[in-house]
Design a protein around this motif. Structure first.
Motif, short mmCIF file in Angstrom:
data_model
loop_
_atom_site.label_atom_id
_atom_site.label_comp_id
_atom_site.label_asym_id
_atom_site.label_seq_id
_atom_site.Cartn_x
_atom_site.Cartn_y
_atom_site.Cartn_z
N VAL A 12 0.84 -1.20 0.00
CA VAL A 12 0.00 0.00 0.00
C VAL A 12 0.88 1.25 0.00
CG1 VAL A 12 -1.64 1.34 1.38
CG2 VAL A 12 -2.01 -1.11 1.03
N LEU A 16 0.91 4.20 -2.81
CA LEU A 16 0.64 5.59 -2.45
C LEU A 16 1.79 6.53 -2.80
CD1 LEU A 16 -1.14 5.22 1.01
CD2 LEU A 16 -2.17 5.86 -1.18
N SER A 19 2.05 6.87 -6.86
CA SER A 19 0.81 6.88 -7.62
C SER A 19 0.62 8.14 -8.48
CB SER A 19 -0.38 6.73 -6.67
OG SER A 19 -0.42 7.80 -5.76
#
Length: 100
Positions: A12, A16, A19
């Motif tokens: 994750v 993030l 991105s």
């Protein structure tokens, strides 16, 4: 199961932090040792380099960006202003581009 949680958190974070072009650039600058510049500097598209190197950047799937308040390199006192952001799939990765 306990080993999957740290891997999921790492995944994750990777998504993030890479991105968007801005997040990739801030991540690169932060981990290069300039956390204040990573957090406080503005980011703009580098119109000059994007125009001059348009064909090369198209081949690389890249675009140049400039920090409005760049960090100063400790040994040479040069400003680390320009960065190249490449897109791989849906991830963005930054590298220092220099003044040239």
């Amino acid at each position: 199961m306990k080993k999957l949680i740290p891997l999921a958190v790492l995944g994750v974070l990777l998504i993030l932090l890479h991105s968007t072009p801005n997040m990739a650039l801030r991540t690169h600058v932060f981990f290069s040792g300039y956390p204040a510049a990573a957090i406080g500097s503005g980011i703009i598209e580098d119109a000059f380099h994007n125009e001059v190197d348009r064909d090369r950047f198209a081949e690389l799937n890249a675009k140049a960006y400039t920090l409005t308040e760049p960090p100063v390199e400790k040994t040479t006192q040069g400003k680390l202003r320009n960065y190249l952001i490449r897109k791989y799939g849906f991830f963005y990765f930054a590298e220092y581009y220099g003044e040239g």
